[in-house]
Write an enzyme that holds these catalytic residues in place. Structure first.
Site, PDB file in Angstrom:
ATOM      1  N   ASP A  12       0.880  -1.157   0.000  1.00  0.00           N
ATOM      2  CA  ASP A  12       0.000   0.000   0.000  1.00  0.00           C
ATOM      3  C   ASP A  12       0.927   1.219   0.000  1.00  0.00           C
ATOM      4  O   ASP A  12       2.085   1.135   0.412  1.00  0.00           O
ATOM      5  CB  ASP A  12      -0.886  -0.030   1.247  1.00  0.00           C
ATOM      6  CG  ASP A  12      -1.725   1.217   1.394  1.00  0.00           C
ATOM      7  OD1 ASP A  12      -2.389   1.593   0.410  1.00  0.00           O
ATOM      8  OD2 ASP A  12      -1.703   1.826   2.478  1.00  0.00           O
ATOM      9  N   ASP A  14       0.142   5.102   0.871  1.00  0.00           N
ATOM     10  CA  ASP A  14       0.036   6.014   2.008  1.00  0.00           C
ATOM     11  C   ASP A  14       0.027   5.238   3.321  1.00  0.00           C
ATOM     12  O   ASP A  14      -0.846   4.398   3.546  1.00  0.00           O
ATOM     13  CB  ASP A  14      -1.248   6.841   1.907  1.00  0.00           C
ATOM     14  CG  ASP A  14      -1.309   7.657   0.636  1.00  0.00           C
ATOM     15  OD1 ASP A  14      -0.999   8.848   0.678  1.00  0.00           O
ATOM     16  OD2 ASP A  14      -1.673   7.081  -0.408  1.00  0.00           O
ATOM     17  N   ASP A 171      -1.665  -0.863   5.831  1.00  0.00           N
ATOM     18  CA  ASP A 171      -1.953  -0.355   7.177  1.00  0.00           C
ATOM     19  C   ASP A 171      -3.440  -0.153   7.422  1.00  0.00           C
ATOM     20  O   ASP A 171      -3.826   0.463   8.418  1.00  0.00           O
ATOM     21  CB  ASP A 171      -1.206   0.963   7.426  1.00  0.00           C
ATOM     22  CG  ASP A 171      -1.752   2.115   6.588  1.00  0.00           C
ATOM     23  OD1 ASP A 171      -2.058   1.882   5.397  1.00  0.00           O
ATOM     24  OD2 ASP A 171      -1.878   3.235   7.114  1.00  0.00           O
TER      25      ASP A 171
END
Length: 221
Positions: A12, A14, A171
């Site tokens: 991922d 960001d 996250d």
């Protein structure tokens, strides 16, 4: 839990590969100033919701706005983000080492993100990592975005690997759902933008790791 042999690794963007919160928050502040609105959240909380994108940030800063006003604020944020994208963003501590180790082990790397391509590629280029990516899948690359498995399948195809050979790091819960449904082993990046309300232990990831160097240890073991 031991992981299967890793031949590919997808991130991922960001909150996992790159700390983009400073740029996103700066764009939010500019959007708020444009509409003469105060920010009703502190910077720590804004950082924790940065993985939820422009809409999450707009709602966090001004939770009482009507939906149409929230959308105006969100669009203004995106407009200002084009000006600041990559100005203060950095790879998280330990990510450069992780990418170096992946290269030394001939592990292909890529990005699957819900960030639109017009932001993704310029950011990765500014950070000097575009050329090492075997796959870059953005929010508008496929018809559906995470947690749908379309982006994951496309990335696996671009890596020329089967999903079980690819480790996915993210996250947010949608990252882990997408990886699990695509049959990719997954790691929760606890160094990312998790809030106090998140419960990563309930997401079903194979591992939860505190820092990128923990992933390095797995690759070298």
């Amino acid at each position: 839990m031991p992981l299967p042999p890793t031949k590919g690794m997808l991130f991922d963007l960001d909150g996992t590969l790159v700390d983009t919160a400073p740029d996103l928050i700066q764009a939010l502040y500019r959007a708020l100033d444009q509409y003469k609105l105060p920010c009703l959240a502190d910077e720590h909380y804004l950082t924790s919701v940065a993985s939820h994108g422009s809409l999450g940030l707009a709602k966090a800063a001004q939770p009482g706005l009507a939906p149409e006003e929230t959308e105006k604020l969100r669009l203004a944020l995106l407009h200002h983000y084009e000006d600041v994208n990559g100005d203060c963003a950095t790879l998280f501590d330990g990510i450069a080492e992780l990418l170096d180790v992946a290269a030394s082990k001939h592990i292909k790397v890529g990005v699957v993100t819900n960030k639109p391509a017009r932001f993704t590629r310029p950011l990765l280029t500014k950070l000097g990592v575009t050329d090492i990516m075997h796959s870059i899948v953005s929010a508008d690359t496929t018809l559906y975005r995470k947690p749908d498995i379309q982006p994951m399948r496309l990335a696996a195809s671009q890596l020329a690997l089967s999903p079980p050979q690819i480790l996915y790091l993210g996250d947010a819960e949608r990252d882990i759902i997408a990886a699990r449904n695509a049959e990719m082993p997954s790691i929760v990046a606890l160094w990312g933008y998790l809030s106090d309300h998140d419960a990563p232990s309930s997401w079903g990831a194979d591992l939860q790791l505190a820092q990128p160097t923990d992933v390095v240890e797995i690759l070298l073991s």
